[in-house]
Write an enzyme that holds these catalytic residues in place. Structure first.
Site, PDB file in Angstrom:
ATOM      1  N   HIS A 124       0.846  -1.187   0.000  1.00  0.00           N
ATOM      2  CA  HIS A 124       0.000   0.000   0.000  1.00  0.00           C
ATOM      3  C   HIS A 124       0.886   1.244   0.000  1.00  0.00           C
ATOM      4  CE1 HIS A 124      -3.203   2.688   0.689  1.00  0.00           C
ATOM      5  NE2 HIS A 124      -3.040   2.815   1.985  1.00  0.00           N
ATOM      6  N   LYS A 164     -12.923   2.802   3.901  1.00  0.00           N
ATOM      7  CA  LYS A 164     -13.085   1.943   5.082  1.00  0.00           C
ATOM      8  C   LYS A 164     -12.505   2.616   6.312  1.00  0.00           C
ATOM      9  CE  LYS A 164     -10.398  -1.874   5.634  1.00  0.00           C
ATOM     10  NZ  LYS A 164      -9.998  -3.250   5.305  1.00  0.00           N
ATOM     11  N   ASP A 184     -11.162  -8.221  -3.264  1.00  0.00           N
ATOM     12  CA  ASP A 184     -10.114  -7.757  -2.347  1.00  0.00           C
ATOM     13  C   ASP A 184      -8.941  -8.725  -2.408  1.00  0.00           C
ATOM     14  OD1 ASP A 184      -8.957  -6.013  -0.570  1.00  0.00           O
ATOM     15  OD2 ASP A 184     -10.376  -6.354   1.063  1.00  0.00           O
TER      16      ASP A 184
HETATM   17  C1  R5P Z   1      -6.704  -4.687   4.245  1.00  0.00           C
HETATM   18  O1  R5P Z   1      -6.875  -3.544   3.891  1.00  0.00           O
HETATM   19  C2  R5P Z   1      -7.030  -5.848   3.379  1.00  0.00           C
HETATM   20  O2  R5P Z   1      -7.062  -5.508   2.034  1.00  0.00           O
HETATM   21  C3  R5P Z   1      -8.358  -6.483   3.756  1.00  0.00           C
HETATM   22  O3  R5P Z   1      -9.419  -5.610   3.408  1.00  0.00           O
HETATM   23  C4  R5P Z   1      -8.440  -6.789   5.212  1.00  0.00           C
HETATM   24  O4  R5P Z   1      -7.266  -7.389   5.656  1.00  0.00           O
HETATM   25  C5  R5P Z   1      -9.596  -7.702   5.482  1.00  0.00           C
HETATM   26  O5  R5P Z   1      -9.622  -7.994   6.840  1.00  0.00           O
HETATM   27  P1  R5P Z   1     -10.938  -8.550   7.520  1.00  0.00           P
HETATM   28  O6  R5P Z   1     -11.420  -9.689   6.668  1.00  0.00           O
HETATM   29  O7  R5P Z   1     -10.474  -9.016   8.876  1.00  0.00           O
HETATM   30  O8  R5P Z   1     -11.910  -7.431   7.608  1.00  0.00           O
END
Ligand code: R5P
Length: 295
Positions: A128, A191, A217
Site C-alpha cells: 500500500h 473503510k 479484495d
Molecule cells: C486490508 O486492507 C485488506 O485488504 C483487507 O481488506 C483486510 O485485511 C480484510 O480484513 P478482515 O477480513 O479481517 O476485515
C-alpha cells in the site's frame, strides 16, 4: 528455471500441481513436531543448485521459524540459488507505525526473508504505502504476481454484468486491473477500522440499484470488511453481492458472517487452500518460475 521444488507435507496438493506445470521434481521436507512445539526438519541429503521452496505464510509464525531453519540448511546441502514461492505473504499490512512504538512488521519480516532467500515470488501482496517487492526485500529480487484478472474473469462469467467494487482504497489497484480486463464498471469504498472485527465502510457515489456487485479484495481475514460492504450494498438496492478474494484466510466464523450478511457466492484463488477456491494461481507461478528472467 529451477532444478527442484521443495514443499512441506501440508501443501503437497499445490506443490504437486506446480511441479507438474514447471516440469521439475518435487520433494517433501520431513517434519517432526516435538512435544514442546519445536520442529525437526529433514531435507533431501543432496540438493541441486537452483531450488525453490513453496511455502504460503497463512498462520505464519511457526512457518517463519521453519523457514529460518530450512534456508541455511538447504544451502549447506548444496543449493546455491534459493527461491521462496510464497503464494500468500503475511505481515505486509503492518507497513507503518500507526502509533508510537509499533513495529513496522512489513519491513522486519521482509528483511528476514531477504537474508534467507535470493528471490521471492508471491501473489497480490498487500503493498500500500510501499510500491514494489524489491523495496520489501532489501537487496534481493521480489516478484509480485496478481490473481485479480483471473478473479475478474471468473466474476464476469458468473455474475451478470457485475460492478466490481473494492471494499477499501487499497483494493482499488486490484479492482482496476480486474475491471479493465473485462470492461466492467468498478469503484472502491472508504473503510474505517476501529478494531479487529469493527469495520465501517462508506460506499462510493454510484448507482447500485438492481445491479449485481462483486466485492474484490486481496485478502479476507475475519471477513468483517466484506460484511460491512455487503450490508451497505444490499441496503442501497444491489440485486446480489458476491465476494472474490485472492487469499481466503477466512478465520473463525468469517464465512458464516458473510452468509448472514446476504452474500451469495464466496470465490477465491487457491493461493490458500479453502472450500471457496475457484481459480488457480499455479499457471501464474509456473510461468514466473519458467521465465528466462525468473528471479
Ligand atoms: C486490508 O486492507 C485488506 O485488504 C483487507 O481488506 C483486510 O485485511 C480484510 O480484513 P478482515 O477480513 O479481517 O476485515
Amino acid at each position: 528455471m529451477i532444478d527442484l521444488l521443495l514443499c512441506f507435507d501440508d501443501e503437497t496438493m499445490l506443490a504437486e500441481a506446480l511441479a507438474r506445470a514447471v516440469g521439475c521434481p518435487l520433494q517433501i521436507i520431513e517434519r517432526h513436531r516435538f512435544p514442546d512445539g519445536e520442529s525437526k526438519l529433514k531435507l533431501p541429503p543432496r540438493l541441486p543448485s537452483r531450488v525453490a521452496l513453496l511455502r504460503g505464510l497463512q498462520q505464519p509464525n511457526d512457518k517463519l521459524a521453519e523457514l529460518m531453519i530450512v534456508a541455511p540448511a538447504a544451502r549447506e546441502l548444496g543449493a546455491r540459488n534459493l527461491t521462496l514461492v510464497c503464494p500468500y505473504l503475511a505481515y505486509m499490512r503492518q507497513d507503518m507505525a500507526f502509533s508510537p512504538g509499533e513495529a513496522v512488521s512489513q519491513r522486519h519480516i521482509g528483511a528476514a526473508l531477504a537474508s534467507w532467500f535470493d528471490n521471492l515470488i508471491t501473489i497480490d501482496p498487500h503493498l500500500h504505502r510501499v510500491a514494489t517487492m524489491d523495496e520489501v526485500l532489501p537487496g534481493k529480487r521480489g516478484l509480485a504476481l496478481s490473481a485479480a484478472a483471473l478473479l475478474g474473469d471468473w466474476a464476469a462469467r458468473h455474475a451478470q454484468q457485475p460492478i466490481l467494487l473494492g471494499p477499501d482504497d487499497e483494493a482499488a489497484q486490484w479492482v482496476r486491473a480486474a475491471a479493465a480486463a473485462q470492461g466492467l464498471d468498478h469503484g472502491s469504498c472508504v473503510k474505517q477500522r476501529s478494531g479487529d472485527r469493527e469495520v465501517k465502510v462508506a460506499l462510493p457515489d454510484m448507482d447500485f440499484g438492481g445491479r449485481e456487485v462483486v466485492l474484490l479484495d486481496d485478502v479476507a481475514s475475519t471477513g468483517r470488511t466484506l460484511v460491512a460492504a455487503a450490508e451497505a450494498l444490499l441496503q442501497r438496492g444491489a440485486r446480489s453481492v458476491d465476494v472474490a478474494v485472492t487469499h481466503a484466510l477466512f478465520v473463525g466464523d468469517a464465512v458464516a458472517q458473510l452468509a448472514a450478511a446476504g452474500v451469495r457466492h464466496v470465490w477465491s484463488s487457491d493461493s490458500v487452500a479453502h472450500a471457496s477456491n475457484v481459480v488457480s494461481v499455479v499457471p501464474l507461478l509456473a510461468a514466473a518460475l519458467r521465465a528466462p528472467s525468473a528471479p
